[in-house]
Design an enzyme around this catalytic site. Structure first.
Site, short mmCIF file in Angstrom:
data_model
loop_
_atom_site.label_atom_id
_atom_site.label_comp_id
_atom_site.label_asym_id
_atom_site.label_seq_id
_atom_site.Cartn_x
_atom_site.Cartn_y
_atom_site.Cartn_z
N PHE A 74 -75.54 2.74 -20.57
CA PHE A 74 -74.15 2.76 -21.03
C PHE A 74 -73.15 2.42 -19.93
CE2 PHE A 74 -76.55 6.23 -23.22
CZ PHE A 74 -76.79 5.53 -24.39
N GLU A 126 -75.05 1.02 -13.79
CA GLU A 126 -74.74 -0.32 -13.28
C GLU A 126 -74.62 -0.28 -11.76
OE1 GLU A 126 -71.50 -2.39 -15.16
OE2 GLU A 126 -71.50 -3.98 -13.66
N ARG A 129 -59.92 -5.22 -17.04
CA ARG A 129 -60.35 -5.36 -18.44
C ARG A 129 -59.50 -4.49 -19.36
NH1 ARG A 129 -64.59 -7.43 -21.79
NH2 ARG A 129 -65.41 -8.60 -20.02
N ARG A 187 -69.56 1.49 -21.11
CA ARG A 187 -69.45 0.74 -22.36
C ARG A 187 -67.99 0.43 -22.76
NH1 ARG A 187 -73.19 2.61 -27.48
NH2 ARG A 187 -73.55 0.56 -28.35
N PHE A 210 -65.86 -0.83 -20.52
CA PHE A 210 -65.42 -1.19 -19.16
C PHE A 210 -63.91 -1.27 -19.05
CE2 PHE A 210 -65.66 -4.09 -15.37
CZ PHE A 210 -66.63 -3.42 -14.65
N THR A 249 -65.55 -10.64 -16.20
CA THR A 249 -64.30 -11.21 -15.69
C THR A 249 -64.47 -11.66 -14.23
OG1 THR A 249 -63.50 -9.00 -15.18
CG2 THR A 249 -62.85 -9.95 -17.29
N ALA A 267 -71.39 -5.74 -19.54
CA ALA A 267 -70.41 -6.61 -20.19
C ALA A 267 -70.99 -7.20 -21.48
CB ALA A 267 -69.93 -7.71 -19.25
N GLU A 288 -70.92 -3.68 -26.37
CA GLU A 288 -69.70 -2.88 -26.21
C GLU A 288 -68.75 -2.89 -27.41
OE1 GLU A 288 -69.28 -5.15 -22.57
OE2 GLU A 288 -68.49 -3.36 -21.62
#
Lengths: 795, 509
Positions: A251, A255, A333, A365, A367, A465, A534, A736
């Site tokens: 989730f 990361e 974001r 999730r 972001f 991004t 992402a 997401e």
């Protein structure tokens, strides 16, 4: 190396097969590749791996102070405990001591200062976790406390940032607001969210003979773990191999923040020469690792008498915790999604990256997208209440249009816009208008039980991004029996990525997925990968696998042309067979023939997303390859005496383009909705005044349980809508976007509260909307109503 | 020494630290890693396993339990079934197949726990021959203690439905007679003598009857009593507690009674909360409803009524209900017994009047029927209003498996003129102990049961209580809800056709 196919079919049998469709290719309803092993307990997670006889277990020594200087660390007593192998501090690190993913700021082991309760100061490596834990409790760390910043607004006033603020501007927001017929200001506090992956952070390491490290990590980003482990133990990257079969949930929480346990285990292995495992018990996981960023939102908005936006000034203050981590991109974001589905026209959106003395908040999730979206959805409700209009009508009025009013505040044109048609479809299928009337009647008849309804949209931009991350890789081998071994750069965390990528390769070769094995993600197989984040896992790695498959398929075609004397057009791969003009051979047979003809049956594949660019200096560009859309309509009931609530019904219509696997996609949509609902309702993070997390276990932190699902849950994928962009089989990302469908529940709760003021006042309902938060909003709405409807007071 | 069946294999443990949990045993001692650790506090259900034990009728009774907070001693005389045991001759069990067919797993980490809860659901469906129209409620009851972060549960509902609609012809049914015979053998072998499970330093005594228990407590006054152990084991898994002397009361059948006579109900202290819920429902429906929301089924299978009381937590759910019902405790030390009012049992935060060497034998609830009182559902204007009302409300952040922010239990007794002639209002979460609102009671006693009088009395709650603020709720919220729940009590007893019985959020589940 001659493998005879076990069973040869006759020509007519093969002909019959070629007249059937492949059952497990792209778009087919295939179960998760591990489903059978999940349900039997045969699926192996890192903690299930057989341990070595000389296995060591790690337990951390944590800061108990939110901010302070470390005056002394005394670990003598820890070292005395029988079974303790080594106690490790920052002084023991041979290489890099900072593991910040983008910018420095995340010490692997902190040395001079502490910046949050739960920061790791040292680790104990011992023969068992119990010994390590008992020894860790004997550490004496003398910390001189300093003033801690624990409030986002205070951080802003002090300009206590982890990164500089950033702004998106379009038109003239100030003028738009001033000249508007109607104006409102407001603020909203948005709570954070614990990931609560069921498998906590874990890593197991084994030293290699070259002085490198074999790393089994539960991570969404094996390549970054590889890089950071190499830097920490000061070896080149090629000496570190990271293997990642599956995570028990990620989730976003794995990361960047899977790197710390991995680097600590690797460091301990490097120092002791023994296999080490670091598994965080739940409570430590919740204390040590970051969460979804809490936000404070402040806004000024101007709009017409009809409710059309004329100008918006939006300030987003993100609580980033103590270090940058990914906060730069996350707040970006949030800003990119502060329009959600609405044409803003004149807008000035500023994102502040506030530094507080808490664990470093991280990817989760959406972001940042959910927080930005929640801000504008709250504004839509606010406008609607102010004008005493149905919030859905205000939303529809402000939707992006197809030919005009279609430029975002960062300059990208919204293409493939499905907002109007999806809203119309869901409004009808959910009987929105009829239920709106029924709810008004219900609320008039019931004194303390009140219902609410809301239909909210999602428009979510797909692509990293940070443009360079939009690349994927794959490695594909076909063996001489026709079986296929596939690796790709993505990681499996339950989302069904391996299943989808296998289906893509199955589709290309026209072989069933039982012939395709996707094995553990491994930095030896596919190097330099991007995180599985992402929502991009399938878009990037599916395309890369497709690319690898097409490379080999082309070689097979070239070979078959020569071998069978047919043209390329006459060679058709279909349902586990290959038609060669009049002849048919099984796929395995063709593969074996190609092998004897000395054709390479192995290939890498690569993909980079086209079209996207973003100029951060100018804050304009096309950061997103495409948008994914979704709609949710939720109905709730609240008890105005206690603030308790229940979601009665939810209708969802979600856009996944041409679905690669409707079963898996539905699972993502349902799960995303419930997780989003949890974020906005019951999941409450509470810290004490000294910065210590009080809700640090599932006893105190409540994620949705089974009774929280809507009584009536109707989930549908939008049909017959291919992604207009050239994505893999014209599918769309699904990880997401559905998370933000949960916003409809929060808006429905506000709607129920607003009924108490005859829908004339916007309830101030910060998130999470716990029963307590609802009750206070109810109290406030009731007092407002009394103020409104108390004619006796005036004369 | 303990003996149990690990699936079909008779397993004897001669020497093991009784602080060992079943999860630890499975994963570390037996390399059965299918059962997962998600929290080690009994809150997530990833570690769910199933035990089968001999019921008094000599049939097998299946229970889903949390392996992470179940001490190894509690396996004695039972069959332990884990996720590895369900697949038979390469075929998935029907509940496993259902999870595959409906996409009930995503990341898969919670899945073994769900599978085992579904398995228990299936086995008990067969044994109790339950009404399928109530399936959804039953599924919620069984799975409320299993958390899934991926699926959103919709697929799991479908899996449960499929499981319940599949014939039960699994290997456990086929082998039932053999399993029963083996368990009988194990239980008969161990006999009626008290046994002990220990390593060198840690001992767990397992008396078989109440006299042995009383004697053991006199011999080892510093020992710790353990029944379900659902709170005690959290001390072991979360706070590095190690108990040197435990006395497990699981095998003392006299402590598991539920008897009713004209005057009162007597409940053995070690009766599981799950059985309490089932048995008390005909007498006090609201009490049974409260117990449905007491933690999770896994916990209710293990946890006991006496344990919830002796624990003396200010937020334990049963004490307010029991205090409102004027329950008494029978305590025993050696051969001496005494009775105390439950409300006098709680002295301070987690402190009781239990003496050293003393234990709770039973809980005694007087029956209103003994005073010829009938329950009041509504106060119909034309009807005879005399009777009693007993209402219990639990308010928490989450509906399933959560600890109360506030728990309110009210008992009122009205005469024909609607005069309140007896009243007890007991609360959890409002003070350091479960406590009555005596000033509020006094303000209402002798008054007519009217909205006006209720409203007038509400201010007294602020004098009765100064609740604390914590992560579950603020002081102000607790006080306001306490007041509102008294309002709700009044509303629930009024005639209102439009509301029918849907006066609580849980009625809308």
């Amino acid at each position: 190396m001659s493998n005879q196919p076990q069973h040869r079919l006759s020509h007519s049998e093969m002909l019959a097969k070629t007249q059937e469709n492949l059952k497990t290719g792209a778009g087919k309803k295939v179960p998760h590749e591990s489903a059978q092993r999940h349900v039997t307990g045969e699926a192996i997670y890192i903690d299930d791996r057989l341990e070595f006889p000389n296995q060591l277990h790690l337990y951390p020594i944590l800061s108990t102070v939110a901010h302070g200087n470390i005056l002394a660390i005394n670990l003598d007593e820890c070292r005395q405990v029988a079974g303790v192998e080594r106690v490790i501090t920052a002084d023991d690190i041979p290489g890099h001591a900072d593991i910040g993913p983008v910018l420095p700021g995340d010490p692997l082991l902190t040395q001079d200062k502490v910046e949050y309760v739960g920061q790791v100061i040292a680790i104990v490596a011992a023969q068992s976790m119990a010994i390590a834990k008992a020894a860790a409790a004997l550490a004496v760390v003398d910390i001189q406390p300093l003033a801690a910043v624990l409030d986002v607004k205070q951080a802003h006033h002090l300009k206590h940032y982890v990164m500089e603020p950033h702004r998106h501007t379009i038109g003239d927001a100030q003028r738009g607001i001033q000249e508007a017929a109607q104006r409102l200001t407001g603020q909203l506090l948005i709570g954070g969210q614990e990931h609560f992956y069921l498998e906590t952070q874990i890593c197991s390491t084994v030293p290699t003979e070259e002085g490198g490290m074999l790393v089994f990590a539960s991570t969404q980003h094996p390549s970054e773990v590889q890089k950071l482990v190499a830097q920490v133990i000061a070896v080149p990257l090629h000496k570190v191999m990271v293997d990642m079969r599956r995570m028990g949930g990620g989730f976003g929480g794995k990361e960047t923040q899977a790197a710390q346990p991995a680097c600590l285990a690797a460091l301990a292995s490097h120092l002791t020469g023994k296999p080490c495992k670091m598994r965080l018990p739940r409570e430590l996981d919740m204390r040590m690792t970051g969460k979804r960023h809490p936000f404070l939102v402040e806004y000024q908005v101007g709009f017409t008498d009809e409710g059309l936006l004329m100008g918006l000034k939006l300030d987003l203050f993100a609580d980033c915790g103590y270090s940058p981590d990914l906060s730069g991109s996350i707040v970006d974001r949030a800003m990119f999604h502060a329009d959600n589905a609405y044409y803003l026209g004149n807008a000035e959106i500023t994102g502040y990256r506030c530094k507080t003395h808490r664990a470093s908040n991280t990817a989760y999730r959406g972001f940042g997208g959910p927080q930005g979206m929640l801000a504008i959805e709250n504004i839509m409700d606010h406008i609607a209440r102010h004008l005493q209009a149905d919030p859905l009508s205000i939303r529809k009025l402000n939707y992006y249009q197809k030919e005009q009013r279609n430029i975002t505040h960062y300059g990208q044109t919204v293409t493939g816009n499905l907002l109007d048609e999806m809203t119309a479809e869901l409004e009808q299928s959910s009987s929105y208008q009829q239920r709106r009337q029924e709810i008004i009647t219900f609320n008039q008849q019931h004194s303390y039980m009140k219902k609410g309804l809301a239909l909210t949209p999602v428009k979510f931009g797909i692509s990293f991004t940070a443009t360079f991350l939009n690349q994927g890789g794959a490695l594909l081998h076909i063996y001489t029996d026709g079986s296929i071994h596939l690796n790709h750069g993505g990681t499996e965390m339950g989302q069904g990525l391996n299943t989808k990528v296998a289906q893509i390769v199955a589709q290309e070769f026209q072989v069933d997925i039982e012939h395709i094995l996707v094995s553990a993600t491994n930095t030896d197989k596919v190097p330099n990968t991007s995180p599985t984040a992402a929502s991009s896992g399938t878009d990037l790695n599916g395309k890369a696998a497709q690319n690898a498959a097409r490379t080999i398929k082309q070689r097979l075609i070239t070979f078959a042309q020569a071998h069978y004397g047919v043209s390329a057009e006459q060679i058709i791969f279909v349902n586990n067979h290959v038609k060669l003009a009049q002849k048919i051979v099984s796929f395995a047979e063709l593969v074996q023939q190609a092998y004897f003809a000395q054709v390479s049956l192995s290939s890498t594949g690569f993909y980079r997303t086209p079209k996207i660019f973003y100029d951060r200096e100018q804050a304009t560009g096309n950061p997103f390859y495409y948008y994914a859309f979704g709609m949710a309509c939720s109905e709730v009931i609240i008890d105005t005496l206690t603030g308790e609530y229940k979601v009665l019904r939810a209708d969802i219509l979600h856009d996944v383009g041409d679905s690669l696997n409707p079963r898996i996609d539905i699972g993502q949509v349902e799960g995303g909705f419930i997780q989003g609902m949890g974020w906005l309702t019951m999941e409450e993070l509470v810290w004490d005044d000294a910065g210590k997390l009080l809700t640090s276990n599932p006893m105190s932190y409540k994620i949705p349980a089974i009774t929280d699902t809507p009584n009536d849950f109707r989930v549908k994928l939008l049909e017959n809508r291919k992604n207009p962009e050239d994505t893999v089989f014209h599918s769309k990302a699904v990880g997401e976007p559905p998370f933000m469908l949960g916003i409809s529940v929060w808006c429905a709760l506000k709607d129920a509260v607003a009924s108490l003021s005859n829908y004339s006042c916007q309830p101030q309902l910060n998130t999470p909307a716990t029963p307590e938060a609802i009750l206070w909003a109810v109290q406030s709405a009731q007092s407002q109503k009394m103020a409104h409807s108390a004619p006796g007071v005036k004369h | 020494m303990i003996e149990f069946l690990l699936n079909n294999d008779k397993t004897t443990l001669h020497s093991i630290d009784p602080n060992t949990t079943v999860l630890e045993y499975l994963r570390n001692h037996r390399q059965r890693t299918g059962t997962k650790e998600g929290c080690a506090s009994g809150d997530c259900g990833a570690c769910t396993v199933v035990t089968a034990e001999l019921a008094p009728n000599q049939q097998l009774l299946y229970k889903n339990i949390n392996a992470c907070i179940t001490l190894i001693s509690s396996l004695d005389g039972k069959q332990l079934i884990t996720v590895e045991d369900l697949k038979n001759q390469q075929q998935l069990h029907s509940c496993q197949q259902a999870m595959v067919d409906t996409d009930g797993s995503q990341c898969g980490f919670c899945t073994p726990g769900f599978v085992m809860s579904l398995f228990a659901l299936k086995k008990n469906q067969q044994q109790q021959d339950t009404n399928t129209s109530d399936d959804r409620h039953q599924v919620q009851q069984t799975l409320a203690g299993n958390l899934c972060r991926c699926t959103g549960y919709n697929a799991i509902y479908k899996a449960a439905e499929q499981t319940l609609n599949t014939p039960d012809d699994d290997q456990f049914s086929t082998d039932q007679a053999h399993t029963i015979a083996q368990l009988l053998l194990i239980n008969n072998q161990s006999g009626q003598q008290s046994t002990v499970l220990s390593d060198d330093q840690h001992h767990c005594y397992m008396p078989k009857n109440i006299d042995q228990l009383a004697q053991l407590l006199l011999t080892y006054p510093d020992s710790t009593l353990v029944a379900g152990g659902t709170d005690l084991a959290i001390g072991i898994t979360q706070h590095a507690q190690r108990y040197h002397q435990l006395i497990s009361i699981n095998q003392v059948s006299q402590l598991q009674i539920f008897t009713v006579n004209d005057r009162q109900i007597e409940i053995g202290a070690a009766l599981s909360l799950h059985l309490c819920q089932q048995k008390i429902a005909p007498y006090f429906d609201d009490f049974a409803q409260l117990l449905e929301r007491f933690a999770s089924l896994q916990i209710r299978h293990q946890g006991t009524l006496g344990g919830n009381i002796a624990n003396a937590s200010p937020i334990g759910d049963t004490p307010p209900a029991l205090i409102a019902l004027s329950a008494k405790l029978q305590l025993r030390k050696g051969t001496q017994t005494r009775q105390v009012e439950l409300e006098d049992f709680f002295i301070d935060y987690r402190k009781t009047s239990l003496a050293s060497g003393e234990f709770i034998e039973k809980i005694i609830i007087p029956l209103p029927a003994a005073q010829s009182l009938a329950p009041l559902d509504t106060l119909l204007p034309a009807s005879d209003c005399s009777g009693y009302a007993f209402k219990v409300y639990k308010v928490s952040k989450r509906l399933d498996d959560d600890i109360s922010a506030i728990c309110a239990a009210s008992y009122i007794h009205l005469d024909q003129q609607r005069t309140i002639i007896a009243i007890k209002l007991a609360y959890g979460g409002m003070a350091a102990t479960p406590k009555r609102a005596k000033l509020t009671e006094a303000a209402l006693l002798g008054k007519t049961f009217t909205q006006q009088n209720i409203e007038a009395a509400l201010a007294n709650l602020a004098k009765d209580f100064t609740p604390m603020s914590d992560f579950r709720a603020s002081s102000d919220y607790r006080l306001l809800v306490a007041q509102n729940l008294l309002r709700k009590l009044y509303i629930e007893l009024q005639v209102d056709d439009t509301k029918a019985h849907k006066t609580r959020i849980f009625d809308y589940v």
